[in-house]
Scaffold this motif. Structure first.
Motif, PDB file in Angstrom:
ATOM      1  N   LEU A 165     -19.066  71.496  59.863  1.00  0.00           N
ATOM      2  CA  LEU A 165     -20.478  71.732  60.149  1.00  0.00           C
ATOM      3  C   LEU A 165     -20.682  72.388  61.506  1.00  0.00           C
ATOM      4  O   LEU A 165     -21.286  73.442  61.626  1.00  0.00           O
ATOM      5  N   THR A 166     -20.180  71.721  62.549  1.00  0.00           N
ATOM      6  CA  THR A 166     -20.539  72.061  63.921  1.00  0.00           C
ATOM      7  C   THR A 166     -19.940  73.390  64.370  1.00  0.00           C
ATOM      8  O   THR A 166     -18.789  73.701  64.066  1.00  0.00           O
ATOM      9  N   GLU A 167     -20.748  74.154  65.125  1.00  0.00           N
ATOM     10  CA  GLU A 167     -20.281  75.386  65.754  1.00  0.00           C
ATOM     11  C   GLU A 167     -20.531  75.282  67.260  1.00  0.00           C
ATOM     12  O   GLU A 167     -21.296  74.416  67.701  1.00  0.00           O
ATOM     13  N   PRO A 168     -19.887  76.125  68.061  1.00  0.00           N
ATOM     14  CA  PRO A 168     -20.023  75.993  69.519  1.00  0.00           C
ATOM     15  C   PRO A 168     -21.468  75.966  70.005  1.00  0.00           C
ATOM     16  O   PRO A 168     -21.797  75.276  70.968  1.00  0.00           O
ATOM     17  N   HIS A 169     -22.360  76.695  69.323  1.00  0.00           N
ATOM     18  CA  HIS A 169     -23.757  76.783  69.739  1.00  0.00           C
ATOM     19  C   HIS A 169     -24.667  75.931  68.862  1.00  0.00           C
ATOM     20  O   HIS A 169     -25.880  75.904  69.077  1.00  0.00           O
ATOM     21  N   ALA A 170     -24.118  75.278  67.856  1.00  0.00           N
ATOM     22  CA  ALA A 170     -24.931  74.548  66.878  1.00  0.00           C
ATOM     23  C   ALA A 170     -24.305  73.188  66.633  1.00  0.00           C
ATOM     24  O   ALA A 170     -23.373  73.058  65.838  1.00  0.00           O
ATOM     25  N   GLY A 171     -24.822  72.184  67.336  1.00  0.00           N
ATOM     26  CA  GLY A 171     -24.327  70.827  67.142  1.00  0.00           C
ATOM     27  C   GLY A 171     -25.199  70.087  66.146  1.00  0.00           C
ATOM     28  O   GLY A 171     -25.067  70.237  64.934  1.00  0.00           O
ATOM     29  N   SER A 172     -26.136  69.313  66.658  1.00  0.00           N
ATOM     30  CA  SER A 172     -27.021  68.557  65.776  1.00  0.00           C
ATOM     31  C   SER A 172     -27.975  69.467  65.002  1.00  0.00           C
ATOM     32  O   SER A 172     -28.426  69.109  63.911  1.00  0.00           O
ATOM     33  N   ASP A 173     -28.303  70.643  65.553  1.00  0.00           N
ATOM     34  CA  ASP A 173     -29.212  71.570  64.891  1.00  0.00           C
ATOM     35  C   ASP A 173     -28.397  72.520  64.013  1.00  0.00           C
ATOM     36  O   ASP A 173     -28.037  73.629  64.419  1.00  0.00           O
ATOM     37  N   LEU A 174     -28.102  72.080  62.792  1.00  0.00           N
ATOM     38  CA  LEU A 174     -27.257  72.880  61.915  1.00  0.00           C
ATOM     39  C   LEU A 174     -27.927  74.181  61.500  1.00  0.00           C
ATOM     40  O   LEU A 174     -27.254  75.123  61.069  1.00  0.00           O
ATOM     41  N   GLY A 175     -29.237  74.243  61.616  1.00  0.00           N
ATOM     42  CA  GLY A 175     -29.937  75.466  61.258  1.00  0.00           C
ATOM     43  C   GLY A 175     -29.526  76.669  62.086  1.00  0.00           C
ATOM     44  O   GLY A 175     -29.793  77.817  61.704  1.00  0.00           O
ATOM     45  N   LEU A 176     -28.871  76.435  63.223  1.00  0.00           N
ATOM     46  CA  LEU A 176     -28.421  77.526  64.083  1.00  0.00           C
ATOM     47  C   LEU A 176     -27.050  78.068  63.688  1.00  0.00           C
ATOM     48  O   LEU A 176     -26.531  78.979  64.331  1.00  0.00           O
ATOM     49  N   SER A 177     -26.452  77.501  62.643  1.00  0.00           N
ATOM     50  CA  SER A 177     -25.108  77.919  62.231  1.00  0.00           C
ATOM     51  C   SER A 177     -25.072  79.412  61.892  1.00  0.00           C
ATOM     52  O   SER A 177     -25.995  79.948  61.265  1.00  0.00           O
ATOM     53  N   ARG A 178     -23.967  80.066  62.293  1.00  0.00           N
ATOM     54  CA  ARG A 178     -23.832  81.509  62.090  1.00  0.00           C
ATOM     55  C   ARG A 178     -22.696  81.901  61.164  1.00  0.00           C
ATOM     56  O   ARG A 178     -22.546  83.085  60.836  1.00  0.00           O
ATOM     57  N   THR A 179     -21.848  80.983  60.772  1.00  0.00           N
ATOM     58  CA  THR A 179     -20.722  81.327  59.898  1.00  0.00           C
ATOM     59  C   THR A 179     -21.235  82.052  58.655  1.00  0.00           C
ATOM     60  O   THR A 179     -22.173  81.603  58.003  1.00  0.00           O
ATOM     61  N   LYS A 180     -20.611  83.180  58.342  1.00  0.00           N
ATOM     62  CA  LYS A 180     -21.079  84.066  57.272  1.00  0.00           C
ATOM     63  C   LYS A 180     -20.256  83.874  56.006  1.00  0.00           C
ATOM     64  O   LYS A 180     -19.045  83.648  56.052  1.00  0.00           O
ATOM     65  N   ALA A 431     -13.910  53.872  70.838  1.00  0.00           N
ATOM     66  CA  ALA A 431     -15.215  53.519  70.277  1.00  0.00           C
ATOM     67  C   ALA A 431     -16.325  54.453  70.731  1.00  0.00           C
ATOM     68  O   ALA A 431     -17.330  54.600  70.026  1.00  0.00           O
ATOM     69  N   ARG A 432     -16.163  55.087  71.880  1.00  0.00           N
ATOM     70  CA  ARG A 432     -17.283  55.837  72.452  1.00  0.00           C
ATOM     71  C   ARG A 432     -17.773  56.972  71.567  1.00  0.00           C
ATOM     72  O   ARG A 432     -18.976  57.243  71.486  1.00  0.00           O
ATOM     73  N   VAL A 433     -16.879  57.638  70.864  1.00  0.00           N
ATOM     74  CA  VAL A 433     -17.287  58.798  70.078  1.00  0.00           C
ATOM     75  C   VAL A 433     -18.139  58.407  68.882  1.00  0.00           C
ATOM     76  O   VAL A 433     -18.927  59.214  68.379  1.00  0.00           O
ATOM     77  N   ALA A 434     -18.025  57.176  68.418  1.00  0.00           N
ATOM     78  CA  ALA A 434     -18.783  56.765  67.234  1.00  0.00           C
ATOM     79  C   ALA A 434     -20.293  56.786  67.490  1.00  0.00           C
ATOM     80  O   ALA A 434     -21.080  56.849  66.548  1.00  0.00           O
ATOM     81  N   MET A 435     -20.700  56.722  68.751  1.00  0.00           N
ATOM     82  CA  MET A 435     -22.115  56.835  69.097  1.00  0.00           C
ATOM     83  C   MET A 435     -22.612  58.274  69.004  1.00  0.00           C
ATOM     84  O   MET A 435     -23.816  58.531  69.061  1.00  0.00           O
ATOM     85  N   ILE A 436     -21.666  59.218  68.855  1.00  0.00           N
ATOM     86  CA  ILE A 436     -21.999  60.641  68.906  1.00  0.00           C
ATOM     87  C   ILE A 436     -21.889  61.302  67.545  1.00  0.00           C
ATOM     88  O   ILE A 436     -22.814  61.994  67.101  1.00  0.00           O
ATOM     89  N   TYR A 437     -20.754  61.128  66.878  1.00  0.00           N
ATOM     90  CA  TYR A 437     -20.563  61.925  65.663  1.00  0.00           C
ATOM     91  C   TYR A 437     -21.309  61.361  64.466  1.00  0.00           C
ATOM     92  O   TYR A 437     -21.829  60.261  64.490  1.00  0.00           O
TER      93      TYR A 437
END
Length: 567
Positions: A165-180, A431-437
């Motif tokens: 899902l995630t791209e360098p410029h598009a984390g939580s906002d997947l609508g910004l994804s550019r993969t073609k 454990a810390r990453v589980a709060m993020i992903y």
């Protein structure tokens, strides 16, 4: 210090005595032959595998870690053989359908397995952690030809899967994804783009890796509605390798045993899953399954931290007497174990209250997932309401507690907790990453409050509280107050559109505490018929919940009320 060991007796008590899950499940035709004895047997065998095979690999997974060289990733020693044993024994396929190579068992057994796995070796468990979600996504949305090739391979765990899902410029906002994704003459699509933070994007655990990738067709509109979902394997059925490359793996705070990959798609030929422009619909099947698994990571990691702290407290002596007793000089032989100190008891019993109560909520959620699939329409709708509201609460509250409560458990070990030798600092880092992903905890709170609670004026929340009241035969003052807080937010939000976002974290915590209160009501009721010896195991965390955990509700309530009044 010894490796984590599953406490099957505690887990089984919650499953059978507190929730009566075997009886709940036997009411569903799909599980009419699944009884308490079978579930107990599965759990005991799972506990043996986790304790004897997976847990001993945890230290090397952290200290040696996954290694990248020339686009290839080598997993830590023992990881590959353990995974081959895992899938060949049928563990990834517990809840998959028999026609897909699965065992057709209840989802709760899978959830309990992954709680144990996460506690034992979080890094290793990341590899199969997305299998169930990928299986469900392919089963519900992929074409028959794709299902024929990939469904059983993923369902059984013979091939692992990723969620790109995630791209360098598009984390939580997947609508910004550019993969073609460019259509090809043969009906396939050429994918071009880079995805980051891809867990298990490259490894040597399995012969193949199935990548599920969000990308945008040439004529797609901007935003999330323009995203489609595609499947591209590491190797195609004819043995040809795809143009999917692992450019590097991240150097991380924790989870060193799990390669977090930067994946480059360079005209990688893929096939579409589902309809064009509806990729998020298919992907959310995978993400929702992953969010409950992440909640189990929180419960499992907190239990692992508690085990280390509890064991240390029972062995470590100090020269001071516990508070309330006469202080007198003691020899080393006469020194008190720190488990006798009230401050240490508070820490340990508080974390135990979270773990025990969390299991009640998680296991019931897994039962509700099976009801959605197999029960009548009205029951399935009730279960869907439970899962929609409780899943974001579980994900956010228990990953938060895994990190902060794990840090409290580290405190029990003092300076020994801060050094690597004792192993608890790894749990805190992991454990810390589980709060993020899988959606940050802040996003979980916004999803709960803005997209669910406020969207229907609090109706679904009130119905959920009605269901809980019917099961516990009483409604607490906190549950009643949560209803009032909900109405206050709904009433004030039109004058202050940002209100729901501002109080979302506080509301989620308040709801988590009400849910935990309900869980402990169920535990306390189940203890009435138990022996004094068994009761003594549960009474201290029950008391700790009331003394040290539940009072947070008043603080959260005050914050929400103040914000609503200011709106």
């Amino acid at each position: 210090m010894s490796d984590y060991q599953p406490r099957i007796q505690d887990m089984q008590f919650v499953l059978s005595n507190v929730l009566g899950a075997p009886d709940q499940l036997k009411a569903l035709p799909a599980f009419d032959e699944v009884d308490a004895d079978l579930m107990q047997q599965v759990l005991e065998e799972a506990g043996k595998f986790v304790g004897e095979v997976v847990a001993p690999l945890n230290r090397d997974g952290d200290e040696i870690g996954a290694k990248w060289q020339d686009g290839k990733v080598t997993m830590p020693p023992g990881f590959q053989s353990a995974y081959q044993m895992f899938w060949q024994a049928g563990w990834p396929a517990l809840s998959a359908a028999p026609e897909d190579g699965g065992q057709g068992l209840p989802s709760v057994l899978e959830i309990m397995l992954y709680e144990m796995l996460s506690a034992a070796n979080h890094g290793w468990t990341m590899a199969p952690g997305l299998l169930h979600g990928a299986y469900e996504c392919i089963k519900h949305y992929a074409s028959p030809s794709l299902q024929e090739t990939y469904l059983s391979k993923v369902g059984t765990g013979e091939w692992l899967a990723t969620m790109c899902l995630t791209e360098p410029h598009a984390g939580s906002d997947l609508g910004l994804s550019r993969t073609k994704a460019t259509p090809q003459a043969d009906g396939r699509y050429a994918l071009n783009g880079t995805k980051i933070f891809i867990s298990g994007g490259e490894h040597d655990l399995t012969d193949n890796i199935v990548h599920l990738v969000l990308a945008r067709l040439p004529d797609a509109p901007p935003g999330p509605k323009g995203l489609s979902l595609f499947l591209v394997p590491k190797f195609y059925p004819n043995g040809e390798r795809s143009a999917v490359h692992c450019d590097r793996i991240e150097e991380k705070m924790g989870l060193h045993g799990s390669p977090t990959c930067v994946m480059r798609f360079d005209d990688a030929l893929a096939e579409i899953i589902g309809e064009p422009g509806k990729g998020l619909n298919a992907m959310f099947v995978m993400m929702n399954a992953a969010r409950l698994h992440v909640a189990m990571q929180g419960i499992g990691l907190l239990d692992a931290a508690w085990q280390k702290a509890d064991a240390y407290a029972r062995e470590r002596r100090q020269m001071r007497a516990p508070a309330g007793q006469e202080v007198k000089p003691k020899s080393a032989a006469e020194a008190d174990f720190i488990i006798e100190h009230p401050a240490i008891q508070r820490i340990l019993n508080t974390q135990r209250a979270w773990v025990d109560g969390g299991r009640v909520l998680a296991y019931q959620t897994a039962v509700e997932l099976d009801r959605i699939k197999h029960a009548d329409k009205d029951t399935a709708a009730q279960s869907q309401r439970w899962c929609a509201l409780v899943t974001p609460v579980m994900k956010a509250a228990f990953t938060h507690q895994a990190f902060h409560g794990g840090s409290d458990c580290l405190q029990v070990l003092g300076g020994h907790g801060y050094v690597r030798e004792w192993g608890i600092e790894q749990i805190v880092r992991d454990a810390r990453v589980a709060m993020i992903y899988e959606g940050t905890n802040e996003i979980q709170a916004i999803d709960l409050v803005v997209r669910k609670i406020m969207a229907d004026g609090g109706q679904s929340l009130n119905q959920l509280l009605d269901d809980m009241k019917a099961q516990s035969q009483t409604e607490t003052a906190e549950a009643t107050q949560l209803r009032k807080l909900t109405q206050s937010i709904v009433s004030a939000a039109p004058q202050d559109p940002s209100l729901g976002h501002r109080v979302a974290d506080d509301y989620l915590r308040a709801m988590a505490l009400v849910m935990l209160q309900w869980a402990w009501q169920r535990i306390d009721a189940a203890l009435d018929a138990q022996t004094p010896e068994l009761k003594s195991r549960w009474q201290a965390p029950s008391k700790a919940f009331r003394q040290w955990v539940l009072p947070e509700f008043a603080m959260r309530s005050h914050i929400i009320e103040t914000q609503c009044q200011a709106a």
